[in-house]
Design a protein around this motif. Structure first.
Motif, mmCIF file in Angstrom:
data_model
loop_
_atom_site.group_PDB
_atom_site.id
_atom_site.type_symbol
_atom_site.label_atom_id
_atom_site.label_comp_id
_atom_site.label_asym_id
_atom_site.label_seq_id
_atom_site.Cartn_x
_atom_site.Cartn_y
_atom_site.Cartn_z
ATOM 1 N N ILE A 48 -35.312 44.135 -3.400
ATOM 2 C CA ILE A 48 -35.674 43.210 -3.368
ATOM 3 C C ILE A 48 -34.963 42.406 -4.226
ATOM 4 C CG2 ILE A 48 -37.847 44.402 -3.741
ATOM 5 C CD1 ILE A 48 -37.574 45.505 -5.691
ATOM 6 N N PRO A 49 -35.187 41.229 -4.684
ATOM 7 C CA PRO A 49 -34.486 40.317 -6.166
ATOM 8 C C PRO A 49 -34.429 40.709 -7.299
ATOM 9 C CG PRO A 49 -36.345 39.278 -5.029
ATOM 10 C CD PRO A 49 -35.823 40.255 -4.559
ATOM 11 N N SER A 50 -33.238 39.625 -8.337
ATOM 12 C CA SER A 50 -33.207 40.539 -9.190
ATOM 13 C C SER A 50 -34.081 39.258 -10.086
ATOM 14 C CB SER A 50 -31.235 41.025 -9.753
ATOM 15 O OG SER A 50 -31.522 41.990 -9.394
ATOM 16 N N THR A 51 -34.486 39.499 -11.293
ATOM 17 C CA THR A 51 -34.671 38.040 -11.893
ATOM 18 C C THR A 51 -33.992 38.469 -13.112
ATOM 19 O OG1 THR A 51 -36.408 36.976 -12.749
ATOM 20 C CG2 THR A 51 -36.790 39.339 -12.744
ATOM 21 N N ARG A 249 -45.275 44.253 -12.449
ATOM 22 C CA ARG A 249 -46.331 43.050 -11.771
ATOM 23 C C ARG A 249 -45.584 42.462 -10.712
ATOM 24 N NH1 ARG A 249 -46.716 39.398 -16.874
ATOM 25 N NH2 ARG A 249 -44.082 39.005 -15.869
ATOM 26 N N ASP A 250 -44.113 41.569 -10.977
ATOM 27 C CA ASP A 250 -43.528 40.334 -10.372
ATOM 28 C C ASP A 250 -42.806 41.080 -8.617
ATOM 29 O OD1 ASP A 250 -44.039 38.573 -11.821
ATOM 30 O OD2 ASP A 250 -43.376 39.967 -13.239
ATOM 31 N N GLU A 251 -42.111 42.648 -9.124
ATOM 32 C CA GLU A 251 -42.059 42.856 -7.809
ATOM 33 C C GLU A 251 -40.477 42.842 -7.785
ATOM 34 O OE1 GLU A 251 -42.972 45.770 -4.429
ATOM 35 O OE2 GLU A 251 -44.483 45.916 -7.049
ATOM 36 N N CYS A 252 -39.522 42.794 -8.891
ATOM 37 C CA CYS A 252 -38.289 42.351 -8.749
ATOM 38 C C CYS A 252 -37.710 43.339 -9.968
ATOM 39 C CB CYS A 252 -38.179 40.641 -9.048
ATOM 40 S SG CYS A 252 -38.947 40.838 -10.770
ATOM 41 N N HIS A 284 -36.197 52.770 -11.110
ATOM 42 C CA HIS A 284 -34.567 52.107 -11.158
ATOM 43 C C HIS A 284 -33.540 51.911 -10.952
ATOM 44 C CE1 HIS A 284 -35.444 55.985 -13.759
ATOM 45 N NE2 HIS A 284 -34.275 55.808 -13.671
ATOM 46 N N ARG A 285 -32.937 51.345 -11.154
ATOM 47 C CA ARG A 285 -31.105 51.635 -10.098
ATOM 48 C C ARG A 285 -29.857 51.154 -11.262
ATOM 49 N NH1 ARG A 285 -31.236 46.691 -5.673
ATOM 50 N NH2 ARG A 285 -30.822 44.721 -7.309
ATOM 51 N N VAL A 286 -29.188 51.760 -11.129
ATOM 52 C CA VAL A 286 -27.611 50.831 -11.486
ATOM 53 C C VAL A 286 -26.580 50.401 -10.203
ATOM 54 C CG1 VAL A 286 -26.175 51.503 -13.257
ATOM 55 C CG2 VAL A 286 -28.245 52.664 -13.463
ATOM 56 N N LEU A 287 -26.585 49.041 -10.529
ATOM 57 C CA LEU A 287 -25.773 48.854 -9.595
ATOM 58 C C LEU A 287 -23.714 48.481 -9.937
ATOM 59 C CD1 LEU A 287 -26.534 45.002 -10.636
ATOM 60 C CD2 LEU A 287 -26.930 46.158 -8.788
ATOM 61 N N ALA A 288 -23.441 48.655 -8.915
ATOM 62 C CA ALA A 288 -21.814 49.295 -8.965
ATOM 63 C C ALA A 288 -20.995 48.529 -10.342
ATOM 64 C CB ALA A 288 -21.277 49.077 -7.677
#
Length: 357
Positions: A48-51, A249-252, A284-288
Motif C-alpha cells: 500500500i502507498p505511503s503518504t 482510516r486511510d489504509e496507507c 507497522h514496518r521499517v524500511l530498509a
C-alpha cells in the motif's frame, strides 16, 4: 514431498548465513555490493502507498493530566501509536543508549559472534532475524535482546560494552511506562493502577536493532509489517528514520518522523484485548536503510510478569456490561506463547486467536 531445488537452495543459504554468526553486519563488512536472495521481498513494490500529509499524534507529558489523558486515549483509539515528549528522560541518556547498542553491534566479529544464539530463554541474545527460518524473506537487521523481567538479570550477564547503559535505560523507561499505563487506564475509565495490578510492568524485553546501509533498499525491509503482541512498546530511534505505521482510516503507510528526545509508544495486541477493543494495536514496518550510516532503534516490550496456569488475561470486567459486549476471551500466557511458536513474526496476531464470534 521432496523440496524443490529453489527451496533447497534457500534453506542452504539461510543455514550458511546463520552459521557465520556475524549477521547482516558481517555481510556488509565482507564488502558485498548486491543483496543476497534470502533478503528479497518479491511483493514489496505492491505494498500500500505511503503518504506525507499525515503524522501520528505527539503527546506532551508536561500538559495538565486531564489533557494528556485525553490525548493518549485518542491516540490509542485512532492510531495505536504516539510520540511522547517532555517525559523527563534526558536527551543525553537516550543518545547514550543508542550509542551503547551501536557499540555492541560494531564489536570485532570474533567478539560479537561469541554471543550469537537462537536459544530461547537466554538473558542476553544476539541474532539476525528472530524468524529467519520461518519467514518468506529475511529482513535487513541484526538484534541484541535482553530479558529484564520478570527476573532481573545481573549486570555481568550483559556484555560490558553496553550493560550499564541498557540497565539504566530499562529503569528509566519502566517509570515512564508506569505513568503512561496509568493514563491509559484513566482513558478507559478504570483505576490508574489496573495494568500495574495485572503485572504489565514486570515482563520486559529490550531489543536493540542495528540496520547497516543496504545495497538495494528498494528490494527488502528492515522489519516486515507486523503488530506487537504484548501490552505496550516504548521505542527510541536515531535520526535516520524508516518506521512507518499503517493508518487505520486511510489504509496507507505514515512515516514516524524522528523527533529528538521523543519516545515512540505503541499499543500491543494484549492491550487491545484487555481494553476490550477500545485501544488498537496496528501494523507497522521499517524500511530498509538507504543512508550511509547504520540505523539503530531500541525498543522495550512490556507484558505481564505473572505467567502461571491460573493467571488469565482478557477484557477488564469494568469494561463489560449488558450494554458493552465482550469481544475477546481470556487466555493464559502459556497459551499465548504456544499460539505463536513456530510462526513468522508477520503471522503473530493474538487478537484473531481469541476474538469471540
Amino acid at each position: 514431498m521432496a523440496m524443490s531445488s529453489a527451496t533447497t537452495d534457500r534453506v542452504t543459504a539461510l543455514k550458511e548465513f546463520d552459521s557465520g554468526k556475524t549477521g547482516v553486519k558481517g555481510l556488509v563488512d565482507s564488502g558485498i555490493t548486491s543483496l543476497p536472495a534470502i533478503f528479497h521481498h518479491p511483493n514489496i513494490r505492491l505494498s500500500i502507498p505511503s503518504t506525507t500529509h499525515l503524522s501520528i499524534p505527539t503527546v506532551d507529558l508536561s500538559l495538565p493530566r486531564p489533557i494528556t489523558v485525553d490525548l493518549i486515549r485518542s491516540a490509542c483509539q485512532d492510531w495505536g501509536f504516539f510520540q511522547l515528549i517532555n517525559h523527563g528522560i534526558p536527551l543525553s541518556t537516550i543518545e547514550n543508549t543508542i550509542s551503547a547498542v551501536r557499540s555492541f553491534h560494531e564489536l570485532p566479529t570474533t567478539i560479537r559472534s561469541k554471543h550469537y544464539t537462537r536459544a530461547q530463554g537466554a538473558t542476553f541474545m544476539y541474532y539476525s532475524n528472530e524468524d529467519l527460518f520461518l519467514s518468506s524473506a529475511a529482513t535487513w537487521k541484526d538484534t541484541l535482546k535482553v530479558s529484564f523481567g520478570p527476573v532481573r538479570p545481573e549486570l555481568n550477564q550483559i556484555p560490558e560494552v553496553c550493560g550499564s547503559e541498557l540497565v539504566a535505560w530499562d529503569e528509566q523507561v519502566k517509570e515512564v511506562a508506569r505513568e503512561v499505563m496509568g493514563m491509559m487506564c484513566e482513558g478507559l475509565g478504570v483505576s490508574s493502577g489496573r495494568l500495574e495490578e495485572l503485572t504489565c510492568l514486570e515482563g520486559r524485553a529490550l531489543a536493540g536493532h542495528f540496520s547497516p546501509p543496504c545495497p538495494k533498499p528498494d528490494r527488502t525491509l528492515r522489519s516486515a509489517a507486523h503488530t506487537d503482541v504484548g501490552v505496550l512498546t516504548v521505542l527510541i530511534q536515531d535520526e535516520i528514520g524508516g518506521l512507518q505505521v499503517k493508518s487505520m482510516r486511510d489504509e496507507c503507510w505514515v512515516d514516524v518522523k524522528p523527533i529528538p528526545g521523543a519516545l515512540v509508544v505503541n499499543v500491543g495486541e494484549l492491550l487491545q484485548i484487555i481494553s476490550n477493543d477500545k485501544y488498537k494495536s496496528v501494523e507497522h514496518r521499517v524500511l530498509a536503510n538507504s543512508s550511509n550510516e547504520p540505523r539503530i532503534s531500541v525498543g522495550i516490550f512490556f507484558s505481564p510478569g505473572k505467567r502461571d496456569e491460573v493467571d488469565l488475561y482478557g477484557p477488564l470486567p469494568e469494561l463489560i456490561s449488558p450494554d458493552k459486549s465482550v469481544f475477546y476471551r481470556s487466555l493464559k500466557m502459556s497459551e499465548y506463547a504456544k499460539a505463536f511458536r513456530g510462526q513468522a513474526i508477520v503471522c503473530h496476531c493474538i487478537t484473531k486467536h481469541v476474538k469471540l464470534p
